[in-house]
Structure formats: C-alpha cells, structure tokens
Design a protein around this motif. Structure first.
Motif: not given
Length: 494
Positions: A317-341
């Motif tokens: 969440e902090q990474f997305e705030k610091d880098y709102p247009r980061s090209k890496y977010s699309k690779y990270l978000k599925p991993q974070i969604d797995k943790i939530v699930d």
C-alpha cells in the motif's frame, strides 16, 4: 504563426515516431505449441530468476513452435526467455532496433543468430544461475579453502569472461553498447558471488552473535561495494543487479549502523518490523529509480516464495502511494491479492480429506513413514511452506488426484518445515487444499531424506517427488512432478 508552429510540432512527432527502431525477437522451439515467458524490460531493468518467476510477460507459439516478440526497449537490456514444454531458457542482450532469432532443436540447445550473434552465443555457455548461491556452493564447500583463495579464483573466472568479450569487441563481432553492458553484467555477477561467499564463510560467526567477526564481515563487504557501487547506474541494468543489491540492503545498510547487532536483527525478524526497516535503510542508500526496482523485487520475491506475512499488505500500500504509476505494480498486486485471500481461507477448518499421520512427530525415517500404507502404492511429495516452486506445483492437484486415483496410488506430503514454521505449514495445507496424508519431518527424518536424495554435499532440493511400491520399496527417487504427470495425462510406467 501559431498554426505553423503546431504543424511543425505534429510533423516532428510523426517523424520521431517513424524513426523509432523496431526490436524483433523471432524463434522456433521444439515441442510444438507452448507458452514462452520473457522478462519484461521495464526501463531497461531486468528481473527474472527461475522458470517464469519474476517480472515476466508471456506469448504463445503457433502449433509448430514459432513465435515473434517485439519488446519495447529504449536502451540495451537483458531479456530471458523460458519455454514451458521445451523447458529451455535463453538469455539475450537486446538492443533497440536489433533483430534476433532463436532456434531450439531436439537437443534443447539454442542457436542464436542476428544482432551481436557471437556475443549472444557466448552468453549461452556462460554461467547464468537463477541464484548466485548455486555457483557459490561449489566454491566454498571445502572448509580448508581460504576466503582469499576463493576471491582470487573468482577474479580469475571474471577475467576469463572479460577477455572473451574483449576479444569479440576488438574483432568487431559485438557493438560497443553490447560490450559495455556485458562487461557491467559480468562485474555485477562476480561481485555478487564475492558477497555471497563472504556471507557463507562467516555464517557461523553471524549465528553465534560474534560481534568482532561480524564487523570483519561488514568491512569485507564494504570493500566489494566500494569497488562495485550497487547504487551506480552502470550495474543497475545487469541481470544480476537485484541479487547483488539484496545483501547490500538486507545486511550491509543495516549493520553499518552502529546501533544494530545480530541479536537485535533477530528480534526484529520475530516481531515483524525487520522488512520495513530493510526498506527504510535501503532507501537512504539507493537512488530513487534503483530503490523503486529493489523494493518491488524485494516484495515480489518474498511473497512468491510463500512468505504471506500481513506486513506485505501494508508495505505494498505504501509502495503504491510512493509510486502511483509504477510499472512494477501489475506484477506485485496479484501476489498481494493472494495474501489477502490466504488469510480469508486459513480461518476455515481443515477439509475432511486432510489426514495427519498418527504420532508423525516420532517418525524418524521414510521407511517408518510408509509403514501405514502397507500394500498400497504411494506418490510422495517433499515440500515446505517457504518453497515457491513447491507451491506452484499445487496448481495441478485436482487433475493429479484423478490420475493417482485411477492407478490406486495414495498421496503422502512430507514437509521439511522447521519447528518455528508449524503455523505456516498448517495454514498452507488449508490454503492449497492439500487433501491426502501429511507428515512434518523431524530432524532425524530430514537427515534420512538427505541420505536418500543422495547429494555428496548433503543438500536436499525441493520440490522432490518419489514413487514407492506396495512393499515399501522406492521405485523412483526422482519421480515426475505433478505438472509433468498432468501434461502427459497419465502416471508414468516406472
């Protein structure tokens, strides 16, 4: 006048667009239609570490194994290709406007033609380990070999690589930009080897909280980092930079601070504050671009390897705030969604098909473990909750269970998780719906497994699969993975 300026601007934009050089990678792979994963060239930085893990995208070949890829590159960059059915990995140093062709035959050896072909073929035979540690093991296994001797050997290995690239450059076989990045890449690779050797050779000092010994380790690291600055742009585009900077951020940046000790680090690992501290320390040492890439890689590697700590949600969440247009977010978000699930799932009770062997804590060998299955064939899966590749195989469980049932084969999961990871082991069983029989191996059992695995250095590589017959005899101690069994649609005839 304004109209004229506007027309000139449009013409300039059109000409600029037309002049952009197209980069093309073509190829043909043995094995017919299949998926080809490739490391995404994000701002010239590359993160790929094993099979199709890392910041990767993918394309599918046609029925004959042909493919064409047009990566968007604005500077020289490393792109690693991995073919699913062929199980072939090819590393290319790609330049804007370059054309590359990869042909892989039945022998699974790649023939590379096109731009800088001689340099590409040289890379095909150079060490390119998923983890630098894999190369380090062979250098440090003998305790009688001194650190100076090992570093001297590494320098010799690097010089041999540099000489070969230098000769290709002198002969005009490779471009200057290819040569520059290749040289930086080999510098980064061997610098990473040196730092890993230092960590392995001083491991006991670190574990025993030997402050003076650890200070020597930090001083030695400083010497390597001074020669090959990890925060400099020259090494940043190496395919090994993320591995190199890992130790810099997780050890050096922290222990170079006077108030840090091995005991305090262990305490921070226990209370869950260590990762945030690592990132905070690294941020002070790295440029903004380097830190964004390191932070993204750090979060991805830990989560894909199965560390589902809740603090990763906060850190992302902090990474997305610091880098709102980061090209890496699309690779990270599925991993974070797995943790939530994951946390949503592990709150549920065990499925009734999950069975823990009676008194499994007292089972000391594989022979003892299979006794309850007398008269039954067994497919054994040796795994751990921290093993990413182990858990990747669980995706094939549904189809695998059908095949095993058709052959009247029981399934036995043996975890080598340590005592301090009991909760992670139990949660993983729930999350991945591991119906079947379970054991968490004690220390004696792990020793027995290492013996059966059969490596001279005593190492045990997982995931590991065995097939055992009705009489408790090991028919195969290198049985096919679930993915291979499912792909073939049948259990192999051992």
């Amino acid at each position: 006048m304004k109209k004229l300026i506007f027309i000139v601007f449009i013409l300039s934009a059109i000409l600029t667009g037309c002049s952009k050089k197209e980069t093309v990678i073509t190829g043909k792979l043995t094995g017919g239609e299949q998926l080809v994963a490739y490391s995404a060239p994000l701002d010239g930085m590359s993160y790929y570490y094993v099979r199709d893990y890392g910041f990767v995208d993918s394309i599918r070949t046609d029925a004959d194994g042909n493919f064409e890829l047009k990566p968007d590159v604005s500077r020289p960059v490393f792109i690693t290709l991995w073919a699913s059915h062929s199980n072939v990995e090819v590393k290319l140093l790609v330049e804007p406007g370059g054309h590359y062709d990869v042909q892989v035959g039945d022998d699974k050896k790649a023939q590379i033609s096109g731009t800088n072909a001689a340099g590409q073929m040289l890379y095909a035979v150079l060490p390119n380990p998923a983890f630098v540690e894999l190369e380090v093991r062979d250098l440090v296994w003998n305790d009688d070999v001194s650190l100076d001797m090992i570093h001297s050997r590494i320098d010799s290995m690097k010089q041999a690589d540099m000489t070969m690239f230098g000769q290709l450059s002198d002969d005009g076989e490779i471009s200057q930009s290819f040569s520059d990045l290749a040289m930086a890449d080999r510098d980064c690779y061997y610098a990473a080897m040196k730092t890993r050797v230092l960590l392995v050779k001083t491991y006991n000092l670190i574990q025993n909280s030997d402050t003076s010994g650890y200070n020597r380790f930090i001083d030695a690291l400083a010497t390597v980092y001074k020669q090959y600055p990890p925060d400099g742009e020259r090494l940043m585009f190496s395919s090994f930079w993320r591995q190199y900077v890992q130790l810099f951020a997780t050890e050096y940046c922290i222990y170079s601070q006077k108030d840090m000790t091995p005991d305090r680090m262990r305490e921070m690992r226990r209370d869950g504050t260590f990762r945030a501290y690592v990132l905070s320390s690294a941020k002070q040492q790295l440029t903004s671009k380097a830190f964004e890439f390191f932070q993204a890689g750090y979060l991805y590697f830990n989560t894909v390897e199965g560390d589902y700590s809740t603090d990763f949600i906060t850190l992302f969440e902090q990474f997305e705030k610091d880098y709102p247009r980061s090209k890496y977010s699309k690779y990270l978000k599925p991993q974070i969604d797995k943790i939530v699930d994951y946390y949503r799932t592990v709150e549920q009770p065990y499925d009734e098909t999950v069975r823990f062997l009676d008194n499994y804590a007292g089972i000391n060998s594989l022979k003892e473990a299979v006794k309850p299955f007398a008269g039954k064939k067994i497919y054994v899966d040796v795994w751990a909750s921290w093993c990413g590749p182990c858990k990747a195989e669980f995706a094939h469980n549904k189809a695998l269970k059908t095949i095993l049932a058709e052959n009247d084969i029981r399934q036995l999961y043996i975890s080598i998780d340590s005592d301090d990871r009991v909760q992670q082991w139990e949660e993983a069983i729930k999350y991945y719906s591991l119906s079947g029989n379970h054991i968490r191996a004690n220390e004696s059992f792990v020793v027995d497994l290492r013996r059966i695995f059969g490596r001279e250095d005593g190492a045990l590589s997982i995931p590991w699969y065995l097939y055992i017959d009705e009489n408790g005899n090991i028919v195969s101690n290198s049985a096919q993975r679930p993915a291979e069994i499912v792909a073939n649609g049948k259990f192999p005839d051992y």
